[in-house]
Design an enzyme around this catalytic site. Structure first.
Site, short mmCIF file in Angstrom:
data_model
loop_
_atom_site.label_atom_id
_atom_site.label_comp_id
_atom_site.label_asym_id
_atom_site.label_seq_id
_atom_site.Cartn_x
_atom_site.Cartn_y
_atom_site.Cartn_z
CG HIS A 26 7.77 5.79 12.63
ND1 HIS A 26 8.98 5.76 12.06
CD2 HIS A 26 7.56 4.32 12.74
CE1 HIS A 26 9.47 4.69 11.94
NE2 HIS A 26 8.46 3.93 12.34
CB SER A 45 13.05 4.83 11.46
OG SER A 45 12.50 4.39 10.33
#
Length: 173
Positions: free
Chosen positions: A51, A17
């Site tokens: 995130h 990611s």
């Protein structure tokens, strides 16, 4: 037609990611983040917060756990879209007992016709042991088929292991 499709895969916590986010930022284009996760517990809530903090500002985030098609259809050539991640999207459909073949076909068609550059993240689940229950085995098989289809359609495929990218298909980044 889509401008460019990059498929990034790796194991859990492999750095995929972060690598995908850095890839998107490096283009200088307007950044769209299609978030596929659903929040069912505090652990997932915390992971999402991490995130968001990791991405920083400059992103338009759209939560879309099931049907990505309408959002992909709205995108333009001056945008880049990060879909994070195909694994959560598949999990959502599997748990909802959706028709996986139909959902996958719809996603692949939407990716083909999207005008924006796309980066899609997915987990590689084929390197582990055979799961001990039917649902897990069904998930592993479905994830493998989805990854194969995404890799076949992608212009570029990158595997990330221990934060290190390895281009498997297409031009280097």
């Amino acid at each position: 037609m889509h401008a460019d499709l990059t498929f990034i895969l790796g194991g859990a916590a492999s750095g995929k990611s972060l690598f995908a986010e850095q890839t998107v930022v490096s283009t200088g284009k307007n950044r769209i983040y299609l978030a596929t996760s659903q929040v069912f517990d505090d652990e997932m809530r915390q992971k999402i917060r991490q995130h968001i903090a990791q991405r920083g500002s400059g992103w338009t985030t759209i939560e879309t756990p099931f049907d990505l098609s309408p959002e992909l259809a709205k995108l333009t050539r001056d945008q880049i879209c990060l879909i994070d991640c195909a694994t959560m999207w598949l999990t959502n459909h599997l748990l909802a007992e959706s028709n996986l073949h139909e959902a996958q076909s719809k996603l692949l068609n939407a990716l083909k016709t999207c005008a924006a550059q796309i980066v899609i993240v997915s987990n590689e689940v084929g390197h582990g042991i055979v799961p001990d229950n039917a649902l897990s085995r069904r998930f592993r098989e479905a994830q493998g088929r989805l990854n194969i289809a995404l890799a076949a359609q992608a212009d570029r495929v990158v595997q990330v292991t221990a934060g290190l990218p390895l281009v498997l298909k297409g031009p280097p980044l």
